[in-house]
Motif scaffolding. Structure first.
Motif, PDB file in Angstrom:
ATOM      1  N   HIS A  38      -3.836  -1.686   3.786  1.00  0.00           N
ATOM      2  CA  HIS A  38      -4.157  -3.063   3.451  1.00  0.00           C
ATOM      3  C   HIS A  38      -2.899  -3.870   3.152  1.00  0.00           C
ATOM      4  CE1 HIS A  38      -3.710  -0.953  -0.368  1.00  0.00           C
ATOM      5  NE2 HIS A  38      -3.408  -2.119  -0.898  1.00  0.00           N
ATOM      6  N   ASN A  39      -1.779  -3.223   2.974  1.00  0.00           N
ATOM      7  CA  ASN A  39      -0.541  -3.887   2.591  1.00  0.00           C
ATOM      8  C   ASN A  39       0.200  -4.357   3.833  1.00  0.00           C
ATOM      9  OD1 ASN A  39       1.914  -4.727   1.601  1.00  0.00           O
ATOM     10  ND2 ASN A  39       2.330  -2.867   0.431  1.00  0.00           N
ATOM     11  N   PRO A  40       0.371  -5.683   4.024  1.00  0.00           N
ATOM     12  CA  PRO A  40       1.052  -6.169   5.227  1.00  0.00           C
ATOM     13  C   PRO A  40       2.518  -5.782   5.280  1.00  0.00           C
ATOM     14  CG  PRO A  40       0.697  -7.968   3.677  1.00  0.00           C
ATOM     15  CD  PRO A  40      -0.052  -6.786   3.142  1.00  0.00           C
ATOM     16  N   MET A  41       3.066  -5.326   4.144  1.00  0.00           N
ATOM     17  CA  MET A  41       4.467  -4.950   4.117  1.00  0.00           C
ATOM     18  C   MET A  41       4.672  -3.449   4.310  1.00  0.00           C
ATOM     19  SD  MET A  41       6.518  -7.486   3.936  1.00  0.00           S
ATOM     20  CE  MET A  41       6.621  -9.222   3.479  1.00  0.00           C
ATOM     21  N   THR A  42       3.624  -2.715   4.654  1.00  0.00           N
ATOM     22  CA  THR A  42       3.768  -1.299   4.954  1.00  0.00           C
ATOM     23  C   THR A  42       4.257  -1.137   6.386  1.00  0.00           C
ATOM     24  OG1 THR A  42       2.054  -0.625   3.404  1.00  0.00           O
ATOM     25  CG2 THR A  42       2.547   0.896   5.192  1.00  0.00           C
ATOM     26  N   PHE A  43       5.229  -0.266   6.572  1.00  0.00           N
ATOM     27  CA  PHE A  43       5.762  -0.051   7.914  1.00  0.00           C
ATOM     28  C   PHE A  43       4.780   0.754   8.760  1.00  0.00           C
ATOM     29  CE2 PHE A  43       8.343   2.605  10.858  1.00  0.00           C
ATOM     30  CZ  PHE A  43       8.719   1.575  11.705  1.00  0.00           C
ATOM     31  N   THR A  44       4.518   0.283   9.965  1.00  0.00           N
ATOM     32  CA  THR A  44       3.651   0.961  10.912  1.00  0.00           C
ATOM     33  C   THR A  44       4.499   1.538  12.033  1.00  0.00           C
ATOM     34  OG1 THR A  44       1.817  -0.531  10.437  1.00  0.00           O
ATOM     35  CG2 THR A  44       1.706   0.707  12.489  1.00  0.00           C
ATOM     36  N   MET A  45       4.496   2.857  12.164  1.00  0.00           N
ATOM     37  CA  MET A  45       5.324   3.529  13.160  1.00  0.00           C
ATOM     38  C   MET A  45       4.590   3.598  14.498  1.00  0.00           C
ATOM     39  SD  MET A  45       8.317   4.886  13.333  1.00  0.00           S
ATOM     40  CE  MET A  45       9.198   5.575  14.746  1.00  0.00           C
ATOM     41  N   PRO A  46       5.150   3.058  15.554  1.00  0.00           N
ATOM     42  CA  PRO A  46       4.500   3.145  16.858  1.00  0.00           C
ATOM     43  C   PRO A  46       4.542   4.575  17.391  1.00  0.00           C
ATOM     44  CG  PRO A  46       6.254   1.482  16.828  1.00  0.00           C
ATOM     45  CD  PRO A  46       6.403   2.308  15.604  1.00  0.00           C
ATOM     46  N   THR A  47       3.716   4.837  18.397  1.00  0.00           N
ATOM     47  CA  THR A  47       3.795   6.102  19.111  1.00  0.00           C
ATOM     48  C   THR A  47       5.085   6.129  19.929  1.00  0.00           C
ATOM     49  OG1 THR A  47       1.401   6.284  19.280  1.00  0.00           O
ATOM     50  CG2 THR A  47       2.690   7.533  20.876  1.00  0.00           C
ATOM     51  N   LEU A 246      12.542  -9.307  -7.949  1.00  0.00           N
ATOM     52  CA  LEU A 246      11.699  -8.125  -8.097  1.00  0.00           C
ATOM     53  C   LEU A 246      10.791  -7.900  -6.896  1.00  0.00           C
ATOM     54  CD1 LEU A 246      10.695  -8.374 -11.875  1.00  0.00           C
ATOM     55  CD2 LEU A 246      12.542  -7.059 -10.818  1.00  0.00           C
ATOM     56  N   THR A 247      10.372  -8.970  -6.238  1.00  0.00           N
ATOM     57  CA  THR A 247       9.530  -8.823  -5.050  1.00  0.00           C
ATOM     58  C   THR A 247      10.299  -8.140  -3.932  1.00  0.00           C
ATOM     59  OG1 THR A 247       8.223 -10.787  -5.590  1.00  0.00           O
ATOM     60  CG2 THR A 247       8.190 -10.046  -3.297  1.00  0.00           C
ATOM     61  N   ASN A 253      11.915  -0.644  -2.109  1.00  0.00           N
ATOM     62  CA  ASN A 253      11.420   0.646  -2.583  1.00  0.00           C
ATOM     63  C   ASN A 253      10.283   1.163  -1.706  1.00  0.00           C
ATOM     64  OD1 ASN A 253      12.881   1.524  -5.024  1.00  0.00           O
ATOM     65  ND2 ASN A 253      12.175  -0.397  -5.891  1.00  0.00           N
ATOM     66  N   SER A 254       9.370   0.277  -1.372  1.00  0.00           N
ATOM     67  CA  SER A 254       8.217   0.681  -0.569  1.00  0.00           C
ATOM     68  C   SER A 254       8.631   1.111   0.832  1.00  0.00           C
ATOM     69  CB  SER A 254       7.209  -0.476  -0.480  1.00  0.00           C
ATOM     70  OG  SER A 254       6.675  -0.781  -1.746  1.00  0.00           O
ATOM     71  N   LEU A 255       9.583   0.387   1.414  1.00  0.00           N
ATOM     72  CA  LEU A 255      10.011   0.719   2.772  1.00  0.00           C
ATOM     73  C   LEU A 255      10.636   2.106   2.829  1.00  0.00           C
ATOM     74  CD1 LEU A 255      10.247  -0.390   5.674  1.00  0.00           C
ATOM     75  CD2 LEU A 255      12.559  -1.122   5.097  1.00  0.00           C
ATOM     76  N   LEU A 256      11.514   2.425   1.867  1.00  0.00           N
ATOM     77  CA  LEU A 256      12.126   3.750   1.862  1.00  0.00           C
ATOM     78  C   LEU A 256      11.118   4.823   1.472  1.00  0.00           C
ATOM     79  CD1 LEU A 256      15.705   3.115   0.433  1.00  0.00           C
ATOM     80  CD2 LEU A 256      14.940   3.241   2.799  1.00  0.00           C
ATOM     81  N   ASP A 257      10.144   4.460   0.643  1.00  0.00           N
ATOM     82  CA  ASP A 257       9.081   5.405   0.306  1.00  0.00           C
ATOM     83  C   ASP A 257       8.239   5.730   1.540  1.00  0.00           C
ATOM     84  OD1 ASP A 257       7.538   7.052  -1.323  1.00  0.00           O
ATOM     85  OD2 ASP A 257       6.200   5.431  -1.911  1.00  0.00           O
ATOM     86  N   ASP A 258       8.035   4.741   2.408  1.00  0.00           N
ATOM     87  CA  ASP A 258       7.258   4.951   3.631  1.00  0.00           C
ATOM     88  C   ASP A 258       7.869   6.024   4.526  1.00  0.00           C
ATOM     89  OD1 ASP A 258       5.368   3.091   2.956  1.00  0.00           O
ATOM     90  OD2 ASP A 258       6.159   1.491   4.229  1.00  0.00           O
ATOM     91  N   ILE A 259       9.188   6.212   4.445  1.00  0.00           N
ATOM     92  CA  ILE A 259       9.844   7.215   5.296  1.00  0.00           C
ATOM     93  C   ILE A 259      10.370   8.391   4.464  1.00  0.00           C
ATOM     94  CG2 ILE A 259      10.450   5.513   7.066  1.00  0.00           C
ATOM     95  CD1 ILE A 259      13.368   5.702   5.993  1.00  0.00           C
ATOM     96  N   ASN A 260       9.825   8.531   3.239  1.00  0.00           N
ATOM     97  CA  ASN A 260      10.160   9.666   2.369  1.00  0.00           C
ATOM     98  C   ASN A 260      11.641   9.725   1.996  1.00  0.00           C
ATOM     99  OD1 ASN A 260       7.448  10.703   2.362  1.00  0.00           O
ATOM    100  ND2 ASN A 260       7.827  11.513   4.419  1.00  0.00           N
ATOM    101  N   LEU A 261      12.223   8.557   1.755  1.00  0.00           N
ATOM    102  CA  LEU A 261      13.605   8.493   1.276  1.00  0.00           C
ATOM    103  C   LEU A 261      13.696   7.594   0.041  1.00  0.00           C
ATOM    104  CD1 LEU A 261      15.740   8.236   4.577  1.00  0.00           C
ATOM    105  CD2 LEU A 261      15.478  10.218   3.070  1.00  0.00           C
ATOM    106  N   LYS A 262      12.658   7.637  -0.796  1.00  0.00           N
ATOM    107  CA  LYS A 262      12.612   6.743  -1.945  1.00  0.00           C
ATOM    108  C   LYS A 262      13.754   7.006  -2.917  1.00  0.00           C
ATOM    109  CE  LYS A 262       9.407   4.859  -5.381  1.00  0.00           C
ATOM    110  NZ  LYS A 262       8.048   4.936  -5.961  1.00  0.00           N
TER     111      LYS A 262
END
Length: 282
Positions: A38-47, A246-247, A253-262
């Motif tokens: 639901h978060n528009p700022m979550t990275f979506t990885m293409p195939t 802060l935004t 933080n979220s972007l690096l968390d998405d790729i497990n490098l938080k």
């Protein structure tokens, strides 16, 4: 060891055949790196695009001595016995699927790349290490698109960004390019990461949106389109322009968390990199 000859695919240690079917760069099947759909700022990885024979890649470097690969030192004893790497090198890119493919998309003709570097210090080591680094970008024929060498005075860990200069040939849509970053921490300790990048063709409407949108909206569009290299570069620019926002910090933080490098989200940006044409990696 790097030479004046282009890297051949046989020189890379982790090659694999990519057999994932795809409609190509113009279409994508979403692979969400995190479950916050639901978060528009979550990275979506293409195939991954269908690209038989492409290298799988390597996101996390490790000291290479002969045929052995060593991970980062954890204790002084390990470092003394030379059974580990005394520097960490990590490419800030996604690691996709079970095959751990290292690749990403860009909409830019001259993208940039980000890497994290640190070192394991012992009491005998100087505080500052002058780390020799080489970066190359090659096309499908292993010809150099860009090659640069520099020395990084490394005191603490941090992130560097390496842009492709505007005077280099632009990336072509639908072509595979392979990037490699190699460090020479010591005479017998070579450390490298490598992966793939493809330039995606943006439709006219998206191009117009990107040209007129606010910075955060451009970031959202890039994330939706799966343009990893563009999104992370935009966020670095936003962080540098507003380091206390802060935004923006939350987006980073979220972007690096998405790729497990938080764990790298709080690392500083390092001033880098002045080319040294006389630097040799032989």
């Amino acid at each position: 060891m790097l030479t004046d000859q282009p890297f051949s695919r046989s020189m890379l240690l982790t090659l694999a055949v990519v057999t994932v079917a795809s409609a190509g760069l113009s279409g994508r099947t979403p692979h969400v790196m995190a479950m916050h759909q639901h978060n528009p700022m979550t990275f979506t990885m293409p195939t991954p695009p269908s690209d038989p024979g492409a290298p799988t890649g390597r996101r996390e470097g490790g000291s290479s001595r002969g045929d052995k690969i060593y991970t980062l030192c954890k204790t002084v004893e390990e470092a003394a016995n030379k059974q580990c790497a005394t520097s960490r090198l990590t490419a800030l890119v996604p690691e996709v699927d079970a095959e751990k493919q290292i690749w990403g998309l860009t909409g830019a003709d001259h993208p940039e790349f980000l890497f994290y570097l640190s070192k394991f210090r012992t009491p005998e080591q100087p505080k500052t290490t002058h780390l020799n680094i080489e970066f190359v970008l090659q096309d499908e024929d292993d010809k150099y698109v860009h090659k640069t060498s520099f020395v990084l005075p490394l005191t603490e860990g941090g992130i560097i960004r390496i842009p492709i200069p505007e005077n280099r040939d632009p990336l072509q849509v639908g072509k595979r390019y392979t990037w490699t970053l190699l460090t020479k921490f010591g005479p017998n300790e070579t450390n490298y990461v490598h992966g793939r990048i493809y330039r995606k063709q943006m439709d006219t409407q998206r191009q117009q949106e990107l040209q007129t949108a606010s910075p955060l909206k451009r970031l959202e569009i890039s994330l939706k389109e799966g343009l990893w290299f563009d999104a992370i570069a935009m966020l670095v620019d936003l962080k540098q322009d507003a380091p206390q926002d802060l935004t923006i910090l939350s987006r980073w933080n979220s972007l690096l968390d998405d790729i497990n490098l938080k764990e790298l989200a709080t690392e500083p940006m390092l001033s880098c990199c002045t080319p040294d044409p006389h630097l040799s990696f032989k």
